[in-house]
Write an enzyme that holds these catalytic residues in place. Structure first.
Site, PDB file in Angstrom:
ATOM      1  N   ARG A 120      11.363  -1.192  10.670  1.00 32.25           N
ATOM      2  CA  ARG A 120      10.318  -0.872  11.651  1.00 32.25           C
ATOM      3  C   ARG A 120      10.275  -1.919  12.757  1.00 32.25           C
ATOM      4  O   ARG A 120      10.392  -3.109  12.476  1.00 32.25           O
ATOM      5  CB  ARG A 120       8.962  -0.813  10.942  1.00 32.25           C
ATOM      6  CG  ARG A 120       8.726   0.494  10.236  1.00 32.25           C
ATOM      7  CD  ARG A 120       7.502   0.469   9.370  1.00 32.25           C
ATOM      8  NE  ARG A 120       6.302  -0.099   9.986  1.00 32.25           N
ATOM      9  CZ  ARG A 120       5.108  -0.061   9.417  1.00 32.25           C
ATOM     10  NH1 ARG A 120       4.957   0.520   8.237  1.00 32.25           N
ATOM     11  NH2 ARG A 120       4.072  -0.604  10.009  1.00 32.25           N
TER      12      ARG A 120
ATOM     13  N   ARG B 177      -0.202  -8.572  13.549  1.00 35.41           N
ATOM     14  CA  ARG B 177      -0.818  -7.585  12.639  1.00 35.41           C
ATOM     15  C   ARG B 177      -1.681  -8.281  11.585  1.00 35.41           C
ATOM     16  O   ARG B 177      -2.724  -7.771  11.190  1.00 35.41           O
ATOM     17  CB  ARG B 177       0.276  -6.732  11.978  1.00 35.41           C
ATOM     18  CG  ARG B 177       0.933  -5.764  12.978  1.00 35.41           C
ATOM     19  CD  ARG B 177       2.246  -5.219  12.456  1.00 35.41           C
ATOM     20  NE  ARG B 177       2.111  -4.397  11.288  1.00 35.41           N
ATOM     21  CZ  ARG B 177       3.099  -4.187  10.407  1.00 35.41           C
ATOM     22  NH1 ARG B 177       4.276  -4.737  10.584  1.00 35.41           N
ATOM     23  NH2 ARG B 177       2.898  -3.414   9.364  1.00 35.41           N
TER      24      ARG B 177
ATOM     25  N   ARG C 109      -9.507   1.065   8.685  1.00 37.39           N
ATOM     26  CA  ARG C 109      -9.048  -0.280   9.025  1.00 37.39           C
ATOM     27  C   ARG C 109     -10.079  -1.023   9.860  1.00 37.39           C
ATOM     28  O   ARG C 109      -9.860  -2.179  10.197  1.00 37.39           O
ATOM     29  CB  ARG C 109      -7.782  -0.154   9.853  1.00 37.39           C
ATOM     30  CG  ARG C 109      -6.495  -0.558   9.126  1.00 37.39           C
ATOM     31  CD  ARG C 109      -5.391  -0.313  10.098  1.00 37.39           C
ATOM     32  NE  ARG C 109      -4.169  -0.954   9.898  1.00 37.39           N
ATOM     33  CZ  ARG C 109      -3.080  -0.403   9.362  1.00 37.39           C
ATOM     34  NH1 ARG C 109      -3.140   0.782   8.820  1.00 37.39           N
ATOM     35  NH2 ARG C 109      -1.947  -1.056   9.350  1.00 37.39           N
TER      36      ARG C 109
ATOM     37  N   LYS D 131       0.837  -1.213   0.000  1.00 41.49           N
ATOM     38  CA  LYS D 131       0.000   0.000   0.000  1.00 41.49           C
ATOM     39  C   LYS D 131       0.869   1.259   0.000  1.00 41.49           C
ATOM     40  O   LYS D 131       0.596   2.208  -0.726  1.00 41.49           O
ATOM     41  CB  LYS D 131      -0.927   0.029   1.235  1.00 41.49           C
ATOM     42  CG  LYS D 131      -1.847  -1.189   1.356  1.00 41.49           C
ATOM     43  CD  LYS D 131      -2.832  -1.054   2.499  1.00 41.49           C
ATOM     44  CE  LYS D 131      -2.199  -0.986   3.880  1.00 41.49           C
ATOM     45  NZ  LYS D 131      -1.464  -2.209   4.279  1.00 41.49           N
TER      46      LYS D 131
ATOM     47  N   ARG E 182      11.946  -5.754   4.752  1.00 39.37           N
ATOM     48  CA  ARG E 182      11.603  -4.376   4.396  1.00 39.37           C
ATOM     49  C   ARG E 182      12.494  -3.380   5.128  1.00 39.37           C
ATOM     50  O   ARG E 182      12.720  -3.504   6.322  1.00 39.37           O
ATOM     51  CB  ARG E 182      10.133  -4.131   4.746  1.00 39.37           C
ATOM     52  CG  ARG E 182       9.673  -2.712   4.507  1.00 39.37           C
ATOM     53  CD  ARG E 182       8.185  -2.645   4.390  1.00 39.37           C
ATOM     54  NE  ARG E 182       7.520  -2.584   5.674  1.00 39.37           N
ATOM     55  CZ  ARG E 182       6.216  -2.352   5.820  1.00 39.37           C
ATOM     56  NH1 ARG E 182       5.457  -2.183   4.748  1.00 39.37           N
ATOM     57  NH2 ARG E 182       5.664  -2.303   7.006  1.00 39.37           N
TER      58      ARG E 182
HETATM   59  P1  AMP Z   1       0.931   0.926   8.917  1.00 35.39           P
HETATM   60  O1  AMP Z   1       2.084   1.847   8.755  1.00 35.39           O
HETATM   61  O2  AMP Z   1      -0.251   1.282   8.065  1.00 35.39           O
HETATM   62  O3  AMP Z   1       1.320  -0.539   8.778  1.00 35.39           O
HETATM   63  O4  AMP Z   1       0.414   1.107  10.423  1.00 35.39           O
HETATM   64  C1  AMP Z   1       1.269   0.808  11.511  1.00 35.39           C
HETATM   65  C2  AMP Z   1       0.455   0.748  12.790  1.00 35.39           C
HETATM   66  O5  AMP Z   1      -0.160   2.017  13.030  1.00 35.39           O
HETATM   67  C3  AMP Z   1      -0.695  -0.247  12.793  1.00 35.39           C
HETATM   68  O6  AMP Z   1      -0.283  -1.573  13.108  1.00 35.39           O
HETATM   69  C4  AMP Z   1      -1.596   0.355  13.876  1.00 35.39           C
HETATM   70  O7  AMP Z   1      -1.058   0.109  15.161  1.00 35.39           O
HETATM   71  C5  AMP Z   1      -1.449   1.853  13.609  1.00 35.39           C
HETATM   72  N1  AMP Z   1      -2.462   2.328  12.627  1.00 35.39           N
HETATM   73  C6  AMP Z   1      -2.226   2.869  11.407  1.00 35.39           C
HETATM   74  N2  AMP Z   1      -3.374   3.171  10.784  1.00 35.39           N
HETATM   75  C7  AMP Z   1      -4.372   2.807  11.626  1.00 35.39           C
HETATM   76  C8  AMP Z   1      -5.792   2.839  11.558  1.00 35.39           C
HETATM   77  N3  AMP Z   1      -6.434   3.306  10.469  1.00 35.39           N
HETATM   78  N4  AMP Z   1      -6.489   2.397  12.632  1.00 35.39           N
HETATM   79  C9  AMP Z   1      -5.878   1.950  13.743  1.00 35.39           C
HETATM   80  N5  AMP Z   1      -4.537   1.848  13.870  1.00 35.39           N
HETATM   81  C10 AMP Z   1      -3.784   2.286  12.821  1.00 35.39           C
END
Ligand code: AMP
Length: 231
Positions: free
Chosen positions: A168, A179, A97, A22, A135
């Site tokens: 990360r 996740r 999400r 994404k 990554r």
């Molecule tokens: P990402 O970078 O999109 O993989 O997001 C990393 C982490 O940020 C996720 O595992 C959640 O802990 C938090 N996070 C990001 N976007 C959301 C969302 N829309 N709702 C809830 N938690 C989020």
């Protein structure tokens, strides 16, 4: 009198599990469409870096692979969309999400006259665990690298801004598994949510970065003509 075309503001939601691409596709689409790509994960990581109240509230949950509360991310998105750069359209990477977030965004979109399309990037779980363990990210400009399929010219530094690359904390395999479980339980139902509204199209996310990008662009080009194509 010449007719003035008024194009509706567009929201392109990139829906998919962690590691589906994404972020990478969001960045490519941003350059292609001229819309900003808004990643709630990036905003939250920046808040953690700043040690803000929001960052403090999110850190533990993110490190454990859990979602942060809906109202926090809803507020982030609503505030971000007042920015002038999203006037014509925007890409959402990692939001919504949960069904509650999708309902919140649906109300906001109706109120603001935003046309929504969700694109699902479909990838098998085993491929994702492997992909995420390889990554590397640039914390400064956000570019994402993969040690195998997308190495930078200079593997330890970002080839765009020279910043040393980092991994990360939530890309460790045990957190990735959590996740993925959260994704299947809480986020995957959004496919059905958008499908029922006739707003969902999908691409196979296991090809090359450029191949997947072209599939998304094809979908966007054909979307107006044939919305039901690959639902
Ligand atoms: P990402 O970078 O999109 O993989 O997001 C990393 C982490 O940020 C996720 O595992 C959640 O802990 C938090 N996070 C990001 N976007 C959301 C969302 N829309 N709702 C809830 N938690 C989020």
């Amino acid at each position: 009198m010449p007719r003035v075309e008024t194009m509706a503001r567009k929201a392109l939601i990139l829906l998919g599990p962690p590691g589906a691409g994404k972020g990478t596709q969001g960045r490519k689409l941003m350059a292609h469409l001229g819309y900003p790509s808004i990643s709630t994960g990036d905003v939250l990581r920046a808040e953690i870096e700043k040690q803000s109240d929001l960052g403090r509230a999110a850190r533990k949950l993110m490190e454990a692979g859990e979602l942060v509360p809906d109202d926090l991310v809803d507020e982030i998105v609503e505030a971000r969309l007042t920015n002038e750069d999203s006037r014509r359209g925007f890409i959402l990477d990692g939001y919504p999400r949960t069904i509650a977030q999708a309902e919140f965004f649906e109300k906001l979109a109706t109120r603001e006259g935003i046309d929504t399309l969700a694109i699902g990037i479909i990838v098998d779980d085993e491929v994702l665990v492997d992909r995420l363990s390889r990554r590397w990210n640039c914390a400064r400009c956000g570019k994402i690298y993969n040690a195998d399929s997308n190495p930078g010219r200079e593997p330890v530094r970002c080839d765009e801004c020279g910043t040393p690359l980092t991994q990360r904390r939530d890309d460790r395999p045990e957190v990735v598994r959590e996740r993925l479980q959260v994704y299947h339980q809480t986020t995957q139902p959004l496919i059905d949510f958008y499908q029922r509204r006739g707003l969902f199209l999908k691409v196979d996310g296991e090809g090359s970065v450029d191949g997947i990008f072209h599939s998304i662009v094809e979908i966007l080009n054909g979307e107006g003509k044939n919305r039901t194509a690959s639902k």
